[in-house]
Design a protein around this motif. Sequence first.
Motif, PDB file in Angstrom:
ATOM      1  N   PRO A 120       0.834  -1.205   0.000  1.00 11.56           N
ATOM      2  CA  PRO A 120       0.000   0.000   0.000  1.00 11.56           C
ATOM      3  C   PRO A 120       0.868   1.254   0.000  1.00 11.56           C
ATOM      4  N   PRO A 121       0.550   2.233  -0.844  1.00 10.03           N
ATOM      5  CA  PRO A 121       1.383   3.445  -0.949  1.00 10.03           C
ATOM      6  C   PRO A 121       1.594   4.164   0.379  1.00 10.03           C
ATOM      7  N   VAL A 122       0.573   4.180   1.253  1.00  8.06           N
ATOM      8  CA  VAL A 122       0.704   4.889   2.519  1.00  8.06           C
ATOM      9  C   VAL A 122       1.770   4.242   3.396  1.00  8.06           C
ATOM     10  N   VAL A 123       1.899   2.930   3.314  1.00  8.31           N
ATOM     11  CA  VAL A 123       2.915   2.223   4.095  1.00  8.31           C
ATOM     12  C   VAL A 123       4.307   2.509   3.531  1.00  8.31           C
ATOM     13  N   VAL A 124       4.413   2.484   2.205  1.00  9.17           N
ATOM     14  CA  VAL A 124       5.691   2.795   1.561  1.00  9.17           C
ATOM     15  C   VAL A 124       6.128   4.216   1.899  1.00  9.17           C
ATOM     16  N   ALA A 125       5.183   5.160   1.851  1.00  5.77           N
ATOM     17  CA  ALA A 125       5.503   6.552   2.156  1.00  5.77           C
ATOM     18  C   ALA A 125       5.988   6.697   3.598  1.00  5.77           C
ATOM     19  N   MET A 126       5.327   6.010   4.537  1.00  8.63           N
ATOM     20  CA  MET A 126       5.733   6.076   5.933  1.00  8.63           C
ATOM     21  C   MET A 126       7.123   5.482   6.124  1.00  8.63           C
ATOM     22  N   PHE A 127       7.387   4.370   5.446  1.00  4.20           N
ATOM     23  CA  PHE A 127       8.695   3.723   5.541  1.00  4.20           C
ATOM     24  C   PHE A 127       9.796   4.657   5.045  1.00  4.20           C
ATOM     25  N   PHE A 128       9.604   5.261   3.874  1.00  5.78           N
ATOM     26  CA  PHE A 128      10.632   6.130   3.316  1.00  5.78           C
ATOM     27  C   PHE A 128      10.780   7.419   4.119  1.00  5.78           C
ATOM     28  N   PHE A 129       9.711   7.861   4.752  1.00  7.49           N
ATOM     29  CA  PHE A 129       9.815   9.042   5.608  1.00  7.49           C
ATOM     30  C   PHE A 129      10.708   8.747   6.813  1.00  7.49           C
ATOM     31  N   ILE A 130      10.480   7.603   7.450  1.00 10.03           N
ATOM     32  CA  ILE A 130      11.293   7.210   8.609  1.00 10.03           C
ATOM     33  C   ILE A 130      12.744   6.998   8.213  1.00 10.03           C
ATOM     34  N   MET A 131      12.953   6.231   7.141  1.00  8.74           N
ATOM     35  CA  MET A 131      14.321   5.926   6.723  1.00  8.74           C
ATOM     36  C   MET A 131      15.000   7.148   6.117  1.00  8.74           C
ATOM     37  N   MET A 162      -0.469  -5.563   5.974  1.00  9.89           N
ATOM     38  CA  MET A 162      -1.672  -6.326   6.295  1.00  9.89           C
ATOM     39  C   MET A 162      -2.778  -5.429   6.835  1.00  9.89           C
ATOM     40  N   VAL A 163      -2.409  -4.465   7.670  1.00 12.52           N
ATOM     41  CA  VAL A 163      -3.418  -3.586   8.262  1.00 12.52           C
ATOM     42  C   VAL A 163      -4.004  -2.650   7.215  1.00 12.52           C
ATOM     43  N   ALA A 164      -3.159  -2.021   6.408  1.00 15.23           N
ATOM     44  CA  ALA A 164      -3.643  -1.062   5.420  1.00 15.23           C
ATOM     45  C   ALA A 164      -4.496  -1.749   4.355  1.00 15.23           C
ATOM     46  N   GLU A 165      -4.147  -2.978   3.982  1.00 12.69           N
ATOM     47  CA  GLU A 165      -4.929  -3.683   2.964  1.00 12.69           C
ATOM     48  C   GLU A 165      -6.334  -4.011   3.458  1.00 12.69           C
ATOM     49  N   VAL A 166      -6.461  -4.308   4.741  1.00 11.97           N
ATOM     50  CA  VAL A 166      -7.768  -4.687   5.293  1.00 11.97           C
ATOM     51  C   VAL A 166      -8.533  -3.471   5.800  1.00 11.97           C
ATOM     52  N   PHE A 167      -7.864  -2.590   6.514  1.00  7.77           N
ATOM     53  CA  PHE A 167      -8.530  -1.458   7.170  1.00  7.77           C
ATOM     54  C   PHE A 167      -8.631  -0.233   6.274  1.00  7.77           C
ATOM     55  N   GLY A 168      -7.696  -0.077   5.330  1.00 10.13           N
ATOM     56  CA  GLY A 168      -7.626   1.118   4.506  1.00 10.13           C
ATOM     57  C   GLY A 168      -6.554   2.076   4.989  1.00 10.13           C
ATOM     58  N   SER A 169      -6.187   3.005   4.118  1.00  6.61           N
ATOM     59  CA  SER A 169      -5.070   3.911   4.402  1.00  6.61           C
ATOM     60  C   SER A 169      -5.350   4.862   5.567  1.00  6.61           C
ATOM     61  N   ILE A 170      -6.559   5.422   5.614  1.00  7.75           N
ATOM     62  CA  ILE A 170      -6.878   6.371   6.680  1.00  7.75           C
ATOM     63  C   ILE A 170      -6.844   5.686   8.041  1.00  7.75           C
ATOM     64  N   ALA A 171      -7.453   4.511   8.135  1.00  3.63           N
ATOM     65  CA  ALA A 171      -7.454   3.774   9.401  1.00  3.63           C
ATOM     66  C   ALA A 171      -6.033   3.395   9.800  1.00  3.63           C
ATOM     67  N   GLY A 206      -7.606  -1.783  20.567  1.00  4.61           N
ATOM     68  CA  GLY A 206      -8.861  -1.141  20.922  1.00  4.61           C
ATOM     69  C   GLY A 206      -9.452  -0.329  19.781  1.00  4.61           C
ATOM     70  N   LEU A 207      -8.602   0.402  19.058  1.00  4.78           N
ATOM     71  CA  LEU A 207      -9.086   1.184  17.928  1.00  4.78           C
ATOM     72  C   LEU A 207      -9.661   0.297  16.830  1.00  4.78           C
ATOM     73  N   SER A 208      -9.113  -0.900  16.710  1.00  6.25           N
ATOM     74  CA  SER A 208      -9.561  -1.806  15.653  1.00  6.25           C
ATOM     75  C   SER A 208     -11.009  -2.236  15.838  1.00  6.25           C
ATOM     76  N   VAL A 209     -11.485  -2.220  17.059  1.00  5.43           N
ATOM     77  CA  VAL A 209     -12.888  -2.574  17.311  1.00  5.43           C
ATOM     78  C   VAL A 209     -13.808  -1.668  16.501  1.00  5.43           C
ATOM     79  N   VAL A 210     -13.404  -0.397  16.345  1.00  7.03           N
ATOM     80  CA  VAL A 210     -14.208   0.578  15.606  1.00  7.03           C
ATOM     81  C   VAL A 210     -13.750   0.709  14.154  1.00  7.03           C
ATOM     82  N   LEU A 211     -12.424   0.670  13.929  1.00 11.23           N
ATOM     83  CA  LEU A 211     -11.883   0.977  12.606  1.00 11.23           C
ATOM     84  C   LEU A 211     -11.880  -0.199  11.645  1.00 11.23           C
ATOM     85  N   ALA A 212     -11.976  -1.417  12.156  1.00 15.08           N
ATOM     86  CA  ALA A 212     -12.008  -2.580  11.272  1.00 15.08           C
ATOM     87  C   ALA A 212     -13.255  -2.530  10.401  1.00 15.08           C
ATOM     88  N   PRO A 213     -13.210  -3.087   9.198  1.00 13.72           N
ATOM     89  CA  PRO A 213     -14.402  -3.117   8.336  1.00 13.72           C
ATOM     90  C   PRO A 213     -15.604  -3.723   9.064  1.00 13.72           C
TER      91      PRO A 213
END
Length: 228
Positions: A14-25, A105-114, A208-215
């Motif tokens: 997912p692009p959001v994960v790649v962006a976060m990785f490159f920001f950290i690194m 795994m999280v971004a693919e199931v929950f989405g980028s915003i979540a 705890g957040l996943s209780v609400v943010l999960a599909p």
Amino acid sequence: MNEQGNVPAVNPMPPVVVAMFFFIMGIELVFQLGSHGIIGGPTAVGWRLDAMQTYAFSSAVFDWMMENHRWPAEHLIRFVSYPFVHASFTHSLFVGVFLLAMGKMVAEVFGSIAFLVIFVLSGVGGALAYALILNDPAPLIGGFPPVYGLIGAFTYMLWMSLSRVGANQTRAFTLISFLMGIQLVFGLLFGGSPDWVADLAGFATGFGLSVVLAPGGLARLRGLVQRK
């Protein structure tokens, strides 16, 4: 690619994960180049220390804000900035590897915003626990608390999957139990900081957040409330 030649054999990250990785690194790369004198001149050697002083989460600063009822932006930002400052290249690399694995795994199931909500708020939850439970004078840095939040979201996914098939749901907590066990062993053998409290709080926040943010999470929560 498969036989039709139009479906990749491996799902793209997912692009959001790649962006976060490159920001950290990317931040770590700047510190490394500065420490080796490649960029920034003589003062660049101290960039990492300067970043820690400005962006690390500090229990002492948090106590000052609580006592004086003052919440300046320059200190509030520490709640969300500390995960991007690491002690070393190895520290940031381990965070990056976990981020890619869990974030995918999280971004693919929950989405980028979540994904972003879980990452950011798990970091905040970890910092609050670090300040309120430990009140340790050492600064809190590094991305493990929000990464553990992603592990919490992944654990919730497993927990729900096991529930649907009627399996033992405690198996979902195998990964976090293993990671906490490793931290305990290393702490006993080599010593270390008690920042595992922030990691565990990050995990709990993400779960705890996943209780609400999960599909379908809100619908399930509404159904539980209505049944009561």
